[in-house]
Design a protein around this motif. Structure first.
Motif, PDB file in Angstrom:
ATOM      1  N   SER A 365     -16.879   5.152 -39.443  1.00  0.00           N
ATOM      2  CA  SER A 365     -16.159   4.391 -40.459  1.00  0.00           C
ATOM      3  C   SER A 365     -17.050   3.341 -41.100  1.00  0.00           C
ATOM      4  O   SER A 365     -17.046   3.158 -42.323  1.00  0.00           O
ATOM      5  CB  SER A 365     -14.925   3.730 -39.846  1.00  0.00           C
ATOM      6  N   LEU A 366     -17.843   2.650 -40.287  1.00  0.00           N
ATOM      7  CA  LEU A 366     -18.736   1.621 -40.819  1.00  0.00           C
ATOM      8  C   LEU A 366     -19.784   2.224 -41.746  1.00  0.00           C
ATOM      9  O   LEU A 366     -20.109   1.658 -42.797  1.00  0.00           O
ATOM     10  CB  LEU A 366     -19.413   0.875 -39.673  1.00  0.00           C
ATOM     11  N   VAL A 367     -20.313   3.394 -41.367  1.00  0.00           N
ATOM     12  CA  VAL A 367     -21.315   4.050 -42.206  1.00  0.00           C
ATOM     13  C   VAL A 367     -20.715   4.477 -43.534  1.00  0.00           C
ATOM     14  O   VAL A 367     -21.318   4.281 -44.606  1.00  0.00           O
ATOM     15  CB  VAL A 367     -21.912   5.266 -41.463  1.00  0.00           C
ATOM     16  N   VAL A 368     -19.513   5.057 -43.501  1.00  0.00           N
ATOM     17  CA  VAL A 368     -18.849   5.489 -44.736  1.00  0.00           C
ATOM     18  C   VAL A 368     -18.556   4.288 -45.629  1.00  0.00           C
ATOM     19  O   VAL A 368     -18.781   4.329 -46.848  1.00  0.00           O
ATOM     20  CB  VAL A 368     -17.554   6.257 -44.407  1.00  0.00           C
ATOM     21  N   THR A 369     -18.044   3.219 -45.047  1.00  0.00           N
ATOM     22  CA  THR A 369     -17.721   2.021 -45.837  1.00  0.00           C
ATOM     23  C   THR A 369     -18.967   1.444 -46.499  1.00  0.00           C
ATOM     24  O   THR A 369     -18.974   1.147 -47.710  1.00  0.00           O
ATOM     25  CB  THR A 369     -17.076   0.952 -44.940  1.00  0.00           C
ATOM     26  N   GLY A 370     -20.028   1.279 -45.730  1.00  0.00           N
ATOM     27  CA  GLY A 370     -21.262   0.747 -46.294  1.00  0.00           C
ATOM     28  C   GLY A 370     -21.835   1.640 -47.375  1.00  0.00           C
ATOM     29  O   GLY A 370     -22.345   1.157 -48.400  1.00  0.00           O
ATOM     30  N   SER A 371     -21.744   2.959 -47.181  1.00  0.00           N
ATOM     31  CA  SER A 371     -22.267   3.893 -48.169  1.00  0.00           C
ATOM     32  C   SER A 371     -21.493   3.815 -49.476  1.00  0.00           C
ATOM     33  O   SER A 371     -22.088   3.828 -50.570  1.00  0.00           O
ATOM     34  CB  SER A 371     -22.224   5.323 -47.620  1.00  0.00           C
ATOM     35  N   LEU A 372     -20.170   3.729 -49.396  1.00  0.00           N
ATOM     36  CA  LEU A 372     -19.352   3.651 -50.604  1.00  0.00           C
ATOM     37  C   LEU A 372     -19.633   2.363 -51.384  1.00  0.00           C
ATOM     38  O   LEU A 372     -19.744   2.376 -52.609  1.00  0.00           O
ATOM     39  CB  LEU A 372     -17.870   3.724 -50.239  1.00  0.00           C
ATOM     40  N   ILE A 373     -19.751   1.259 -50.665  1.00  0.00           N
ATOM     41  CA  ILE A 373     -20.008  -0.018 -51.338  1.00  0.00           C
ATOM     42  C   ILE A 373     -21.395  -0.030 -51.968  1.00  0.00           C
ATOM     43  O   ILE A 373     -21.583  -0.443 -53.120  1.00  0.00           O
ATOM     44  CB  ILE A 373     -19.845  -1.188 -50.355  1.00  0.00           C
ATOM     45  N   GLY A 374     -22.388   0.456 -51.209  1.00  0.00           N
ATOM     46  CA  GLY A 374     -23.749   0.433 -51.715  1.00  0.00           C
ATOM     47  C   GLY A 374     -23.974   1.406 -52.853  1.00  0.00           C
ATOM     48  O   GLY A 374     -24.610   1.059 -53.864  1.00  0.00           O
ATOM     49  N   LYS A 375     -23.455   2.612 -52.739  1.00  0.00           N
ATOM     50  CA  LYS A 375     -23.662   3.619 -53.775  1.00  0.00           C
ATOM     51  C   LYS A 375     -23.012   3.230 -55.087  1.00  0.00           C
ATOM     52  O   LYS A 375     -23.570   3.469 -56.173  1.00  0.00           O
ATOM     53  CB  LYS A 375     -23.122   4.966 -53.296  1.00  0.00           C
ATOM     54  N   ASN A 376     -21.822   2.615 -55.024  1.00  0.00           N
ATOM     55  CA  ASN A 376     -21.085   2.273 -56.233  1.00  0.00           C
ATOM     56  C   ASN A 376     -21.284   0.829 -56.669  1.00  0.00           C
ATOM     57  O   ASN A 376     -20.625   0.370 -57.606  1.00  0.00           O
ATOM     58  CB  ASN A 376     -19.588   2.544 -56.009  1.00  0.00           C
ATOM     59  N   HIS A 377     -22.139   0.101 -55.978  1.00  0.00           N
ATOM     60  CA  HIS A 377     -22.426  -1.293 -56.305  1.00  0.00           C
ATOM     61  C   HIS A 377     -21.127  -2.105 -56.430  1.00  0.00           C
ATOM     62  O   HIS A 377     -20.892  -2.799 -57.414  1.00  0.00           O
ATOM     63  CB  HIS A 377     -23.216  -1.382 -57.610  1.00  0.00           C
ATOM     64  N   VAL A 406     -12.337   1.875 -51.418  1.00  0.00           N
ATOM     65  CA  VAL A 406     -12.545   1.249 -50.112  1.00  0.00           C
ATOM     66  C   VAL A 406     -11.281   0.597 -49.567  1.00  0.00           C
ATOM     67  O   VAL A 406     -10.890   0.840 -48.417  1.00  0.00           O
ATOM     68  CB  VAL A 406     -13.683   0.202 -50.197  1.00  0.00           C
ATOM     69  N   TYR A 407     -10.623  -0.224 -50.380  1.00  0.00           N
ATOM     70  CA  TYR A 407      -9.604  -1.126 -49.856  1.00  0.00           C
ATOM     71  C   TYR A 407      -8.421  -0.411 -49.222  1.00  0.00           C
ATOM     72  O   TYR A 407      -7.930  -0.833 -48.170  1.00  0.00           O
ATOM     73  CB  TYR A 407      -9.121  -2.045 -50.981  1.00  0.00           C
ATOM     74  N   ILE A 408      -7.919   0.655 -49.837  1.00  0.00           N
ATOM     75  CA  ILE A 408      -6.688   1.286 -49.354  1.00  0.00           C
ATOM     76  C   ILE A 408      -6.931   2.594 -48.610  1.00  0.00           C
ATOM     77  O   ILE A 408      -5.963   3.290 -48.268  1.00  0.00           O
ATOM     78  CB  ILE A 408      -5.706   1.549 -50.521  1.00  0.00           C
ATOM     79  N   GLN A 409      -8.165   2.933 -48.330  1.00  0.00           N
ATOM     80  CA  GLN A 409      -8.454   4.211 -47.695  1.00  0.00           C
ATOM     81  C   GLN A 409      -8.483   4.087 -46.176  1.00  0.00           C
ATOM     82  O   GLN A 409      -9.090   3.164 -45.637  1.00  0.00           O
ATOM     83  CB  GLN A 409      -9.784   4.764 -48.198  1.00  0.00           C
ATOM     84  N   PRO A 410      -7.845   5.008 -45.472  1.00  0.00           N
ATOM     85  CA  PRO A 410      -7.769   4.897 -44.004  1.00  0.00           C
ATOM     86  C   PRO A 410      -9.116   4.980 -43.314  1.00  0.00           C
ATOM     87  O   PRO A 410      -9.336   4.331 -42.285  1.00  0.00           O
ATOM     88  CB  PRO A 410      -6.861   6.071 -43.613  1.00  0.00           C
ATOM     89  N   TYR A 411     -10.047   5.760 -43.868  1.00  0.00           N
ATOM     90  CA  TYR A 411     -11.333   5.920 -43.204  1.00  0.00           C
ATOM     91  C   TYR A 411     -12.207   4.673 -43.316  1.00  0.00           C
ATOM     92  O   TYR A 411     -13.225   4.561 -42.627  1.00  0.00           O
ATOM     93  CB  TYR A 411     -12.085   7.142 -43.740  1.00  0.00           C
ATOM     94  N   THR A 412     -11.832   3.716 -44.168  1.00  0.00           N
ATOM     95  CA  THR A 412     -12.554   2.444 -44.226  1.00  0.00           C
ATOM     96  C   THR A 412     -11.795   1.308 -43.547  1.00  0.00           C
ATOM     97  O   THR A 412     -12.392   0.272 -43.250  1.00  0.00           O
ATOM     98  CB  THR A 412     -12.818   2.044 -45.688  1.00  0.00           C
ATOM     99  N   ARG A 413     -10.497   1.498 -43.300  1.00  0.00           N
ATOM    100  CA  ARG A 413      -9.685   0.427 -42.700  1.00  0.00           C
ATOM    101  C   ARG A 413      -9.426   0.630 -41.213  1.00  0.00           C
ATOM    102  O   ARG A 413      -8.773  -0.198 -40.576  1.00  0.00           O
ATOM    103  CB  ARG A 413      -8.329   0.321 -43.416  1.00  0.00           C
ATOM    104  N   ILE A 414      -9.939   1.709 -40.632  1.00  0.00           N
ATOM    105  CA  ILE A 414      -9.614   2.022 -39.240  1.00  0.00           C
ATOM    106  C   ILE A 414     -10.346   1.171 -38.204  1.00  0.00           C
ATOM    107  O   ILE A 414      -9.915   1.114 -37.046  1.00  0.00           O
ATOM    108  CB  ILE A 414      -9.878   3.526 -38.955  1.00  0.00           C
ATOM    109  N   PRO A 415     -11.450   0.466 -38.509  1.00  0.00           N
ATOM    110  CA  PRO A 415     -12.122  -0.308 -37.447  1.00  0.00           C
ATOM    111  C   PRO A 415     -11.217  -1.272 -36.704  1.00  0.00           C
ATOM    112  O   PRO A 415     -11.277  -1.366 -35.470  1.00  0.00           O
ATOM    113  CB  PRO A 415     -13.228  -1.049 -38.212  1.00  0.00           C
TER     114      PRO A 415
END
Length: 610
Positions: A365-377, A406-415
């Motif tokens: 989850s952390l890797v996916v979240t960081g990738s989405l934020i970084g890729k889309n600035h 990011v904000y409402i997606q389960p794969y980024t909010r599960i931590p």
């Protein structure tokens, strides 16, 4: 937005034509043109009531609500009648009680049967030697055993339900008490954030005042109210793990997975569906005015897409089309619940394997979240990221769609949920094995100091992201946005883990006393229903407001009280239980000081309005 009074015979189209004629006839006004607001069908919106015809859905839902009301009143009447019969039987039995002379040497009565009801506090107990020798007869006191219809009807008795709701003596010894306070405070925090963010709807005279508030230091606690949602995810995972393992320990490790899922759906879906039906069939008639078209639009989304909510999949569709836009949390939480056996089953077999599985999911989850934020600035500074997505801003060619990506997606909010599950399992093991955790004062002080530092960093760290640029932009580099957006929720979850751990084992001090205050217990039972309706209460207030309004801290502080009262107090309405609620006891000791300062508070509020 401007308002003008016109005769009823004027139509919307005529007003549009008249205004266009006026602006075109005056050279200085020719640059003006009417624009159709978002969600509206015309640039002119006249006040009409009702703005929607009374259709069959309205009639059917009204009948359904009336049936529920009749069941609640009938159940209360039946409960009162049964209590009356019990009192009458006790009174008659006391009259039949023989004198002490009629007792034999063994102290037995001459075939006299007496019934007592310990729940009736108004009756004094019998003498000790009489109580010991009196047989109880529930069937005699009640007349006969209640039938199935009466038992079902009593389930709707609102006086019984309210009495259980306001009971503060149950739960403290059966649960981790600090969670009650955390739950209520978190919902209040969520409502606070929504009160401000919904202010960006049309109708605010001074939206620049809101934009000026957001970059300020102290306002970061409002901007980052989304951390309260992570608190709910943490508690959901914690209680799921803790309660499940506790029940399995009582049933020799067995659990019915069918009932596991059924109980969850049955517990939250009926009320959820009722609120959606209310939004579709009743809410359109709760207001009118020049801004009520916004309510009609949001209600129509529920009419079209209600099935996405009840299937708990609405986070996978465009956020702009979401029924009850704050309901994304329920979908994420249900999806977390569905996959929870992937962690529960390994934990049953091996603690190491279970924690390893949860850690792998957390890392992914952390890797996916960081990738989405970084890729889309993406920007991660609270309101800036959310509002930027709402109004569709683009910076440097990148769409600011942090909300949907990011904000409402389960794969980024599960931590937060995963940390809660692990912590719930650890607490279960320690409690079930009667382990007493003893920590030195240095460790306790260090734990609270570290938790405070991490919590402050998560909530107020975004202050440095604004600088002198627009609130929708961030002076942070892409790397800093990735770090904060990826690890802030993890850090907040670890802070909550320490708070729960320290409070339960006696290292919480006054924090534990506050969070375990009996006042929180009844309100914590209402947090789910309050979460469902709080957004509806806030939106209704704004959308039904008959004119524009000026935003200020003092003005909105009054609204927050109103919104919370309506959200929490709608389910409460019984006189004796309400007046005897233990919450009033501490407040009653403050009435004198409150009387002294209340006038000063009221005067300050009105005199400070902009």
């Amino acid at each position: 937005m401007y308002g003008v009074c016109v005769p009823n015979v004027c139509s919307d189209d005529q007003i549009v034509q008249y205004v266009d004629n006026l602006t075109q006839s005056i050279p200085e006004l020719q640059f003006l043109s009417l624009k159709t607001p978002m969600f509206a069908d015309s640039p002119v919106i006249c006040q009409h009531f009702p703005q929607r015809t009374y259709d069959a859905g309205f009639i059917c839902f009204t009948v359904f609500c009336l049936i529920l009301a009749i069941l609640m009143l009938s159940g209360a009447a039946l409960d009162v009648f049964q209590k009356y019969k019990k009192r009458k039987m006790i009174k008659d039995s006391k009259l039949r009680l023989p004198s002490p002379k009629s007792y034999g040497s063994t102290g037995e009565t001459n075939n006299v049967t007496m019934v007592t009801d310990s729940s009736l506090e108004e009756h004094k107990p019998l003498m000790d030697h009489e109580v010991q020798n009196i047989k109880s007869s529930p069937a005699e006191i009640a007349g006969s055993k209640p039938g199935l219809f009466q038992e079902v009807l009593l389930c709707f008795a609102f006086n019984r339900n309210l009495s259980k709701l306001l009971d503060t003596t149950v739960g403290q010894s059966q649960s981790i008490g600090c969670l009650h306070g955390i739950r209520v405070i978190s919902l209040t925090w969520v409502a606070l954030g929504h009160t401000f963010i919904f202010n960006f709807m049309p109708g605010t005279e001074n939206p620049s005042a809101l934009l000026d508030m957001i970059p300020s230091f102290f306002f970061q606690a409002v901007c980052n109210a989304y951390s309260a949602v992570d608190t709910f995810f943490f508690m959901s995972g914690f209680l799921l793990s803790y309660v499940t393992f506790t029940r399995m320990a009582k049933s020799n490790g067995k659990i019915s997975w069918l009932l596991f899922y059924f109980h969850r759906i049955w517990r939250i879906t009926p009320l959820y569906a009722f609120v959606i039906l209310f939004m579709i069939y009743h809410h359109p008639y709760f207001g009118d005015g020049p801004k009520w078209y916004q309510a009609i639009h949001f209600d129509s989304l529920c009419e079209q897409y209600w099935w996405r909510n009840l299937l708990y999949i609405n986070t996978y569709f465009p956020q702009a089309d979401m029924c009850m836009q704050w309901s994304w949390y329920l979908s994420c939480d249900m999806q977390f619940f569905i996959i929870s056996p992937l962690i529960l089953l390994p934990l049953i077999r091996s603690q190491t394997i279970g924690i390893l599985v949860a850690s792998v999911m957390l890392l992914a989850s952390l890797v996916v979240t960081g990738s989405l934020i970084g890729k889309n600035h993406l920007t991660t500074n609270g309101y800036g990221s959310i509002l930027g997505a709402d109004i569709g801003l683009s910076i440097n060619g990148y769409s600011k769609n942090y909300l949907e990506l990011v904000y409402i997606q389960p794969y980024t909010r599960i931590p937060a949920f995963l940390i809660g599950m692990i912590m719930g399992y650890i607490m279960f093991r320690q409690i079930s094995e009667h382990q007493r955790i003893r920590l030195s004062s240095i460790v306790v002080s260090g734990g609270w100091g570290l938790a405070f530092a991490v919590g402050i960093s998560v909530i107020y760290g975004t202050y440095t992201s604004y600088g002198d640029v627009s609130m929708f932009e961030s002076v942070w580099s892409n790397a800093v946005n990735v770090l904060y957006g990826t690890f802030s929720r993890l850090g907040w979850s670890l802070v909550l883990s320490w708070v729960v751990f320290a409070c339960y084992y006696g290292y919480g001090g006054w924090i534990n006393d506050f969070l375990c205050w009996s006042f929180w217990i009844p309100l914590s039972r209402l947090t789910y229903s309050a979460y469902l309706i709080h957004g509806l209460v806030i939106q209704t207030y704004y959308q039904a407001y008959p004119s524009s309004y000026r935003v200020s801290i003092s003005f909105i502080s009054g609204w927050i009280n109103d919104f919370l009262c309506w959200s929490f107090w709608i389910p409460l309405s019984w006189i004796n239980d309400f007046l005897c609620w233990s919450f009033w006891i501490p407040l009653s000791r403050l009435t004198y000081s409150a009387y002294l300062i209340h006038g000063l508070v009221i005067q300050t509020y009105f005199e400070a309005l902009d």
